[in-house]
Design a protein around this motif. Sequence first.
Motif, PDB file in Angstrom:
ATOM      1  N   LEU A 126     -23.390 163.334  31.820  1.00 34.66           N
ATOM      2  CA  LEU A 126     -23.537 162.818  33.188  1.00 34.66           C
ATOM      3  C   LEU A 126     -23.499 161.294  33.255  1.00 34.66           C
ATOM      4  O   LEU A 126     -23.142 160.726  34.273  1.00 34.66           O
ATOM      5  N   HIS A 133     -16.881 160.228  27.743  1.00 30.78           N
ATOM      6  CA  HIS A 133     -17.167 161.313  28.680  1.00 30.78           C
ATOM      7  C   HIS A 133     -16.222 162.486  28.426  1.00 30.78           C
ATOM      8  O   HIS A 133     -16.660 163.646  28.344  1.00 30.78           O
ATOM      9  N   ARG A 137     -17.420 166.274  27.481  1.00 29.06           N
ATOM     10  CA  ARG A 137     -17.097 167.320  28.457  1.00 29.06           C
ATOM     11  C   ARG A 137     -16.251 168.421  27.782  1.00 29.06           C
ATOM     12  O   ARG A 137     -16.439 169.606  28.034  1.00 29.06           O
ATOM     13  N   ALA A 294     -29.652 169.287  35.114  1.00 32.08           N
ATOM     14  CA  ALA A 294     -28.593 169.493  36.115  1.00 32.08           C
ATOM     15  C   ALA A 294     -28.602 170.920  36.656  1.00 32.08           C
ATOM     16  O   ALA A 294     -28.166 171.157  37.780  1.00 32.08           O
ATOM     17  N   GLY A 295     -29.106 171.877  35.860  1.00 31.35           N
ATOM     18  CA  GLY A 295     -28.906 173.271  36.244  1.00 31.35           C
ATOM     19  C   GLY A 295     -30.138 174.018  36.724  1.00 31.35           C
ATOM     20  O   GLY A 295     -30.015 175.113  37.276  1.00 31.35           O
ATOM     21  N   THR A 298     -31.384 172.497  40.704  1.00 33.05           N
ATOM     22  CA  THR A 298     -30.270 172.710  41.647  1.00 33.05           C
ATOM     23  C   THR A 298     -30.147 174.189  42.019  1.00 33.05           C
ATOM     24  O   THR A 298     -30.096 174.537  43.209  1.00 33.05           O
ATOM     25  N   VAL A 359     -21.562 162.566  45.996  1.00 28.48           N
ATOM     26  CA  VAL A 359     -21.245 162.115  44.637  1.00 28.48           C
ATOM     27  C   VAL A 359     -20.760 160.672  44.706  1.00 28.48           C
ATOM     28  O   VAL A 359     -20.231 160.241  45.729  1.00 28.48           O
ATOM     29  N   ARG A 361     -18.969 157.064  42.582  1.00 29.17           N
ATOM     30  CA  ARG A 361     -18.156 156.498  41.498  1.00 29.17           C
ATOM     31  C   ARG A 361     -18.185 154.974  41.632  1.00 29.17           C
ATOM     32  O   ARG A 361     -18.203 154.459  42.748  1.00 29.17           O
ATOM     33  N   PRO A 417     -19.671 171.553  47.240  1.00 35.28           N
ATOM     34  CA  PRO A 417     -21.081 171.422  46.833  1.00 35.28           C
ATOM     35  C   PRO A 417     -21.221 171.092  45.353  1.00 35.28           C
ATOM     36  O   PRO A 417     -22.276 170.629  44.926  1.00 35.28           O
ATOM     37  N   PHE A 418     -20.145 171.342  44.564  1.00 31.95           N
ATOM     38  CA  PHE A 418     -20.213 171.083  43.122  1.00 31.95           C
ATOM     39  C   PHE A 418     -19.397 169.841  42.738  1.00 31.95           C
ATOM     40  O   PHE A 418     -19.044 169.658  41.573  1.00 31.95           O
ATOM     41  N   GLY A 419     -19.090 168.969  43.713  1.00 37.76           N
ATOM     42  CA  GLY A 419     -18.330 167.762  43.412  1.00 37.76           C
ATOM     43  C   GLY A 419     -16.878 168.087  43.122  1.00 37.76           C
ATOM     44  O   GLY A 419     -16.382 169.156  43.509  1.00 37.76           O
ATOM     45  N   GLY A 420     -16.173 167.155  42.424  1.00 36.04           N
ATOM     46  CA  GLY A 420     -14.757 167.415  42.213  1.00 36.04           C
ATOM     47  C   GLY A 420     -14.128 166.530  41.164  1.00 36.04           C
ATOM     48  O   GLY A 420     -14.758 165.635  40.600  1.00 36.04           O
ATOM     49  N   ARG A 423     -15.077 165.185  37.166  1.00 38.22           N
ATOM     50  CA  ARG A 423     -16.535 165.250  37.044  1.00 38.22           C
ATOM     51  C   ARG A 423     -17.097 166.498  37.706  1.00 38.22           C
ATOM     52  O   ARG A 423     -18.327 166.637  37.814  1.00 38.22           O
ATOM     53  N   CYS A 425     -18.768 169.844  38.682  1.00 31.52           N
ATOM     54  CA  CYS A 425     -19.902 170.469  37.991  1.00 31.52           C
ATOM     55  C   CYS A 425     -19.439 171.463  36.925  1.00 31.52           C
ATOM     56  O   CYS A 425     -18.669 172.380  37.206  1.00 31.52           O
ATOM     57  N   GLY A 427     -21.386 173.578  35.527  1.00 29.51           N
ATOM     58  CA  GLY A 427     -22.145 174.827  35.664  1.00 29.51           C
ATOM     59  C   GLY A 427     -21.847 175.602  36.937  1.00 29.51           C
ATOM     60  O   GLY A 427     -22.610 176.516  37.284  1.00 29.51           O
ATOM     61  N   ALA A 431     -23.877 178.845  37.969  1.00 29.84           N
ATOM     62  CA  ALA A 431     -24.828 178.801  39.090  1.00 29.84           C
ATOM     63  C   ALA A 431     -24.517 179.897  40.105  1.00 29.84           C
ATOM     64  O   ALA A 431     -25.427 180.579  40.607  1.00 29.84           O
TER      65      ALA A 431
HETATM   66  C1  HEM Z   1     -26.338 175.326  42.893  1.00 31.73           C
HETATM   67  C2  HEM Z   1     -26.357 174.734  41.723  1.00 31.73           C
HETATM   68  C3  HEM Z   1     -25.629 173.455  41.362  1.00 31.73           C
HETATM   69  C4  HEM Z   1     -25.117 172.487  42.189  1.00 31.73           C
HETATM   70  C5  HEM Z   1     -25.132 172.431  43.700  1.00 31.73           C
HETATM   71  C6  HEM Z   1     -24.529 171.476  41.326  1.00 31.73           C
HETATM   72  C7  HEM Z   1     -23.881 170.337  41.783  1.00 31.73           C
HETATM   73  C8  HEM Z   1     -23.323 169.367  40.963  1.00 31.73           C
HETATM   74  C9  HEM Z   1     -22.679 168.166  41.431  1.00 31.73           C
HETATM   75  C10 HEM Z   1     -22.494 167.768  42.890  1.00 31.73           C
HETATM   76  C11 HEM Z   1     -22.263 167.463  40.339  1.00 31.73           C
HETATM   77  C12 HEM Z   1     -21.556 166.095  40.353  1.00 31.73           C
HETATM   78  C13 HEM Z   1     -20.047 166.311  40.425  1.00 31.73           C
HETATM   79  C14 HEM Z   1     -19.239 165.040  40.692  1.00 31.73           C
HETATM   80  O1  HEM Z   1     -19.704 163.923  40.400  1.00 31.73           O
HETATM   81  O2  HEM Z   1     -18.121 165.170  41.225  1.00 31.73           O
HETATM   82  C15 HEM Z   1     -22.647 168.219  39.174  1.00 31.73           C
HETATM   83  C16 HEM Z   1     -22.396 167.819  37.865  1.00 31.73           C
HETATM   84  C17 HEM Z   1     -22.819 168.522  36.760  1.00 31.73           C
HETATM   85  N1  HEM Z   1     -23.468 169.744  36.747  1.00 31.73           N
HETATM   86 FE1  HEM Z   1     -23.983 170.842  38.370  1.00 31.73          FE
HETATM   87  N2  HEM Z   1     -24.701 171.850  40.016  1.00 31.73           N
HETATM   88  C18 HEM Z   1     -25.358 173.058  39.992  1.00 31.73           C
HETATM   89  C19 HEM Z   1     -25.699 173.799  38.877  1.00 31.73           C
HETATM   90  C20 HEM Z   1     -25.435 173.436  37.577  1.00 31.73           C
HETATM   91  C21 HEM Z   1     -25.746 174.232  36.416  1.00 31.73           C
HETATM   92  C22 HEM Z   1     -26.364 175.637  36.450  1.00 31.73           C
HETATM   93  C23 HEM Z   1     -25.391 173.494  35.320  1.00 31.73           C
HETATM   94  C24 HEM Z   1     -25.495 173.845  33.861  1.00 31.73           C
HETATM   95  C25 HEM Z   1     -26.348 174.729  33.353  1.00 31.73           C
HETATM   96  C26 HEM Z   1     -24.832 172.241  35.798  1.00 31.73           C
HETATM   97  C27 HEM Z   1     -24.346 171.230  34.999  1.00 31.73           C
HETATM   98  C28 HEM Z   1     -23.716 170.087  35.447  1.00 31.73           C
HETATM   99  C29 HEM Z   1     -23.199 169.045  34.562  1.00 31.73           C
HETATM  100  C30 HEM Z   1     -23.283 169.022  33.024  1.00 31.73           C
HETATM  101  C31 HEM Z   1     -22.620 168.078  35.383  1.00 31.73           C
HETATM  102  C32 HEM Z   1     -21.941 166.761  34.928  1.00 31.73           C
HETATM  103  C33 HEM Z   1     -20.421 166.929  34.860  1.00 31.73           C
HETATM  104  C34 HEM Z   1     -19.715 165.629  34.448  1.00 31.73           C
HETATM  105  O3  HEM Z   1     -20.223 164.538  34.701  1.00 31.73           O
HETATM  106  O4  HEM Z   1     -18.606 165.730  33.870  1.00 31.73           O
HETATM  107  N3  HEM Z   1     -24.882 172.245  37.171  1.00 31.73           N
HETATM  108  N4  HEM Z   1     -23.288 169.371  39.579  1.00 31.73           N
END
Ligand code: HEM
Length: 478
Positions: A126, A133, A137, A294-295, A298, A359, A361, A417-420, A423, A425, A427, A431
């Motif tokens: 992250l 990175h 990743r 992160a997981g 959330t 999100v 940058r 909701p999980f970005g794009g 980067r 997400c 997970g 999730a």
């Molecule tokens: C409802 C649940 C979740 C939501 C809403 C969520 C949302 C997000 C968002 C918005 C980001 C940033 C993306 C960006 O900057 O474009 C992110 C990154 C990340 N999430 Fe999730 N997340 C969730 C669950 C999880 C779970 C379950 C895991 C792992 C067990 C996880 C692991 C990560 C990791 C490692 C990143 C960093 C990715 C990177 O920087 O390359 N997330 N998440």
Amino acid sequence: MALGGQHVAPSPWSRSAKDPEAWLTRRLARRVAEGAPTAPDGLPGGPASHPVAQMLAFLFMLGPFLEESRVRFGSRLTLRMPGLPPLVQFSDPAAVKAIFADDGEGMHAGEANDVLRPFLGTYSVLVLDGPRHRAQRRLLLPPFRGSRMRAYGEAMRDISVAAVERWPCGETVVTQRLMQDITLDIILRTVFGMEDGADQDRMRGLLVSGLRILDNPLFLIRGFQKDWGPRSPWGRFLRLRAQTHREMDALIARRRREGTGEDILSILLGATHEDGSPMSDEEIRDELLTLLVAGHETTATGLSWALHRFSIHPEHLRRAQDELAEAFGNGPVEPGTALPFLDAFARETLRIHPVIGGVGRKLQRPTTIAGVALPKGVMVGCPIYLVHFDPTRWPSPERFDPERFLEKSPAPYSYFPFGGGIRRCIGEAFALYEMRIALAVILQRLEPIAVTRRVRTQRRNITLTPAGGLPLKWRARG
Ligand code: HEM
């Protein structure tokens, strides 16, 4: 007007409008036609309030603050907060597309997340950027591929069943806490590979104590990350962190000695960098902590909001119960079984209650984003919150309607909701799978009864959670 669950009075700008949604649509269209106002430094215009006031509004009233700023300045606006570069927020599809298309060289998300470094460690995916990175990743992606979800499904189900059996009926419970228990146990089992027992209890105790201190959004400000001794909140956190590191180092050493299993730690122990070298203990520890932070909160938040919605929309609750009865009868939830309505319900929950507000940058060079020229060093952001509530893309955005996701995909760059981009997400599949299984297990046995229909949104560190942890009551089914 309800903004993503934040029930606030209509803004001063829309108060006089008979139909606030049509008014906002017209106003946004006019802003686009007129061109957004520009600040004296050439950046898009934005609130003129003091930077400290903007920071407090950003931390504690994100929805109303962004919504009112959009009404005044349109879909490109600049926020200014003390000690940080200007943050230009883009909520129109062309700009969001341009930001998500970056290859990681022109824009750094890790730098934008730097305030999380003390929680996650220097190797955390992250907080890294560029080649480092990409390298981390690449190591983390394989265990999160959609095809691996079945391997985690049974643990997700068994942990949810054991939890539900402990919950009392008829008493008011704090839903968020119950969901945190489920999601933490799922991570301990599927990511850390820990089974019930003393080791797991000790690890859980340390993690819970550390995570609760971090709930405070003020720790997102560097100035508050000060060690004033073992009794101060940050001092306590640092000491807990040291203990947690020792515990995790022991876990990794034990697993290196005793062999591996199906969990994500096992996959990381066998993973190699491009030059063939294995991941170091420190890298593995930082990534495990990252996956936890992160997981855990959330997904617990997504589950809590979904239960809130079930408690106030009985027609959707019945439809989900019918879907479950058809899929499993009175038998156990089988992971991997398609439950399209429950999935659509979860997606609509994450639209109307985005768990992460946006999100960010940091620009590494002068960049033009959808026609807006920006200098190096500026931060750019995609406010998930505003995009999910844009009436030009989501008709009646305040109406909760899972049909929006049944057999349809959202318009490009209108739902993230999980970005794009690079980067996005890691997970996401995990999730959504976890939400499907946990909700299925809960709704097979219990019905959530609302204690209050209106629930405010409250920030806990980086997540937007239901205020008060969402008090609810359970009623046993049949
Ligand atoms: C409802 C649940 C979740 C939501 C809403 C969520 C949302 C997000 C968002 C918005 C980001 C940033 C993306 C960006 O900057 O474009 C992110 C990154 C990340 N999430 Fe999730 N997340 C969730 C669950 C999880 C779970 C379950 C895991 C792992 C067990 C996880 C692991 C990560 C990791 C490692 C990143 C960093 C990715 C990177 O920087 O390359 N997330 N998440």
